[in-house]
Enzyme design. Structure first.
Site, PDB file in Angstrom:
ATOM      1  N   LYS A  23       0.646  -1.629  -0.072  1.00  0.00           N
ATOM      2  CA  LYS A  23      -0.335   0.300  -0.164  1.00  0.00           C
ATOM      3  C   LYS A  23       0.834   0.932   0.183  1.00  0.00           C
ATOM      4  O   LYS A  23       0.345   2.339  -0.596  1.00  0.00           O
ATOM      5  CB  LYS A  23      -0.367  -0.041   1.614  1.00  0.00           C
ATOM      6  CG  LYS A  23      -1.641   1.435   1.524  1.00  0.00           C
ATOM      7  CD  LYS A  23      -2.282   1.296   2.902  1.00  0.00           C
ATOM      8  CE  LYS A  23      -3.110   2.645   3.409  1.00  0.00           C
ATOM      9  NZ  LYS A  23      -1.653   3.565   3.531  1.00  0.00           N
ATOM     10  N   ASN A  24       2.110   1.260   1.090  1.00  0.00           N
ATOM     11  CA  ASN A  24       3.012   1.933   1.122  1.00  0.00           C
ATOM     12  C   ASN A  24       3.692   2.815  -0.547  1.00  0.00           C
ATOM     13  O   ASN A  24       4.241   3.886  -0.074  1.00  0.00           O
ATOM     14  CB  ASN A  24       3.321   2.394   2.253  1.00  0.00           C
ATOM     15  CG  ASN A  24       2.830   2.728   3.351  1.00  0.00           C
ATOM     16  OD1 ASN A  24       1.284   2.604   3.390  1.00  0.00           O
ATOM     17  ND2 ASN A  24       3.342   2.502   4.724  1.00  0.00           N
ATOM     18  N   ARG A  97      -4.526  11.427   2.426  1.00  0.00           N
ATOM     19  CA  ARG A  97      -3.527  12.471   2.209  1.00  0.00           C
ATOM     20  C   ARG A  97      -2.215  12.483   1.328  1.00  0.00           C
ATOM     21  O   ARG A  97      -1.376  13.281   0.902  1.00  0.00           O
ATOM     22  CB  ARG A  97      -2.185  12.142   3.338  1.00  0.00           C
ATOM     23  CG  ARG A  97      -3.048  12.185   4.727  1.00  0.00           C
ATOM     24  CD  ARG A  97      -2.063  12.430   6.176  1.00  0.00           C
ATOM     25  NE  ARG A  97      -2.677  12.783   7.059  1.00  0.00           N
ATOM     26  CZ  ARG A  97      -2.480  13.878   7.460  1.00  0.00           C
ATOM     27  NH1 ARG A  97      -1.776  14.775   7.032  1.00  0.00           N
ATOM     28  NH2 ARG A  97      -3.161  13.824   9.019  1.00  0.00           N
ATOM     29  N   CYS A 121      -5.230   8.390   8.595  1.00  0.00           N
ATOM     30  CA  CYS A 121      -5.026   7.530   9.396  1.00  0.00           C
ATOM     31  C   CYS A 121      -4.797   9.530  10.797  1.00  0.00           C
ATOM     32  O   CYS A 121      -4.073   9.749  11.477  1.00  0.00           O
ATOM     33  CB  CYS A 121      -4.069   6.718  10.204  1.00  0.00           C
ATOM     34  SG  CYS A 121      -4.856   5.188   9.080  1.00  0.00           S
ATOM     35  N   ASP A 311       4.772   0.778  11.692  1.00  0.00           N
ATOM     36  CA  ASP A 311       3.526  -0.646  11.387  1.00  0.00           C
ATOM     37  C   ASP A 311       3.551  -1.572  12.145  1.00  0.00           C
ATOM     38  O   ASP A 311       2.614  -1.891  12.141  1.00  0.00           O
ATOM     39  CB  ASP A 311       2.380   0.163  10.200  1.00  0.00           C
ATOM     40  CG  ASP A 311       2.656   1.532   9.603  1.00  0.00           C
ATOM     41  OD1 ASP A 311       2.498   2.198   9.972  1.00  0.00           O
ATOM     42  OD2 ASP A 311       3.833   1.778   8.846  1.00  0.00           O
ATOM     43  N   VAL A 333       8.370   6.951  16.114  1.00  0.00           N
ATOM     44  CA  VAL A 333       7.470   7.254  15.029  1.00  0.00           C
ATOM     45  C   VAL A 333       6.525   8.479  14.957  1.00  0.00           C
ATOM     46  O   VAL A 333       6.727   9.594  14.544  1.00  0.00           O
ATOM     47  CB  VAL A 333       7.432   6.560  14.046  1.00  0.00           C
ATOM     48  CG1 VAL A 333       7.727   6.949  12.313  1.00  0.00           C
ATOM     49  CG2 VAL A 333       8.959   5.455  13.694  1.00  0.00           C
TER      50      VAL A 333
END
EC number: 2.5.1.7
Length: 440
Positions: A23-24, A97, A121, A311, A333
């Site tokens: 996804k990233n 975003r 989020c 994550d 983070v």
């Protein structure tokens, strides 16, 4: 109406699932297609909401997108890029975003870009200041308006020298997507070097960019006048893979995750083994399982790559509630990433959160009153509860807790998990979980 998932917990997850592209990375590679003068093709694309959002934004800007969700391929033709209406962009931006990363490519193609109010989020401060300052240093003019931010490039953007105060993934992506067609040389110090960043660099290099990465987190880009389209297969999603691995550990299960490789997960695999889990790396994926017996408590600190990924932290914390002893987790983070633990405490977990930096050195949150350290005592049996999903990773962590708990939990707002976990309910059912979906 909000989607809910009813989870009848207490059953170990067993079986095989497959993860597709990260996804990233995938959404950023889609934005990169805007820079090309010819069509691009991206493979191994997951069928998730973020991809749908970026597809919509690309279409608004005149990019022709053809998707085959079953095959996991996207074809993107940016030949007729055009400005989009502000209202249309705003309608798409609430769930993501990603619009901030459109700026560099649109400035090169159209000379202007618009950013509406951004969603995403709520896990901590994610200011766009880095992004706007980067664009200014390239020569862009940033104007704040009531509906958002309007950015223009009166002349061709120029290469620059930037040092980030923190190796931000988003800011590094912004610079890469802007610098590749800027005039001259750009140098970025203290850059993020996550595997997803490196895959984006690989895509840009295929398009004709000239990019070098030094061992001291310095990235240099020599701007070029023209880029072409690319053909690329996305790397597997290491966050989703770790989430299923943590679910296997928390439920006492055995899960094979196809489609993910070892290199990007080596730090996670080390921690997984320290906790007491076992894994087997194969050519086509990784098998994760709970070998029986006690899990072990650990001291853990999240960090930018190659450290332990933020994550990965939330799903693993659920598994740590089943470990013997006291685990200490220091989040460096995102400052507000332990909000999800409130629901876990309501399910029987023993977790305290603190403002102090625990288990490691001081960090940038240490004197700012953020509860960014957690102490997890275990093992504690979990019981079913009504849960509200707070964010993407926290929501999946709540789902893991419900799977490990005794009784039937109601997990509300489950549609948020669709943003980053492809067909997660189908995967749960394939692993033997007793779940059903409804709405309230």
């Amino acid at each position: 109406m909000s989607d809910v998932l009813y989870v009848d917990g207490g059953t170990p997850l067993n079986g095989s699932i497959r993860v597709r592209g990260a996804k990233n990375f995938v959404s950023k590679a889609m934005v990169a297609a805007l820079l090309g003068e010819s069509p691009s093709e991206l493979r191994n694309v997951p069928d998730i909401r973020d991809v749908a959002v970026v597809t919509g934004l690309l279409s608004l800007h005149g990019v022709k997108v053809d998707a085959d969700s079953e095959a996991g391929t996207l074809s993107m033709d940016p030949t007729d890029v055009e400005s989009a209406h502000v209202a249309d962009i705003d309608a798409h931006a609430g769930a993501s975003r990603i619009p901030i990363l459109f700026c560099g490519p649109l400035l090169h193609r159209l000379g202007e870009a618009f950013i509406p109010d951004l969603g995403g989020c709520r896990i901590g401060d994610r200011p766009i200041d880095y992004h706007l300052e980067i664009l200014r240093q390239f020569g862009a003019v940033v104007e704040k308006r009531e509906a958002g931010i309007h950015i223009t490039a009166p002349q061709r953007l120029r290469g620059t020298k930037i040092s980030l105060p923190y190796p931000s993934v988003g800011a590094t992506e912004q610079l890469l997507l802007t610098a590749v067609r800027a005039e001259g040389v750009t140098e970025l110090s203290n850059a993020a070097i996550e595997p997803e960043i490196m895959d984006l660099i690989a895509v840009l290099q295929k398009m004709g960019a000239i990019i070098s990465v030094d061992t001291d987190r310095v990235i240099r880009i020599e701007g070029v006048d023209r880029l072409e389209g690319y053909r690329h297969t996305a790397l597997g999603d290491r966050i989703e893979a770790a989430s299923w691995a943590s679910a296997a550990l928390a439920t006492g299960g055995d899960v094979f995750v196809a489609g993910v490789g070892q290199p990007g997960m080596m730090t996670f695999l080390n921690v997984f083994r320290k906790v007491g889990g076992q894994f087997d790396v194969r050519d086509d994926g990784i098998r994760f399982w709970h070998p029986g017996g006690r899990l072990r408590s650990i001291v853990l600190e999240t960090e930018v790559h190659p450290g332990f990924m933020t994550d990965w932290q939330q799903p693993l914390v659920v598994a740590l509630t089943q470990a013997t002893g006291v685990s200490i987790v220091h989040e460096t983070v995102y400052e507000n990433r332990f909000g999800f633990t409130e629901a876990l405490r309501g399910m029987g977990a023993t977790i305290q959160v603190y403002r102090e930096c625990l288990g490691g050195g001081t960090c940038r949150f240490g004197q700012r009153n953020f509860k960014h350290s957690a102490v997890v005592s275990g093992p504690t049996p979990l019981h079913a509860a009504d849960i509200e999903v707070p964010d993407l990773r926290g929501g999946f962590s709540h789902l893991i807790a419900a799977l490990a708990a005794t009784g039937t939990s109601t997990v509300r707002g489950i549609d948020l998990i669709d943003r980053g976990y492809e067909h997660f309910q189908d995967k749960l059912e394939a692993l033997g979980a007793n779940v059903s979906r409804g709405s309230l």
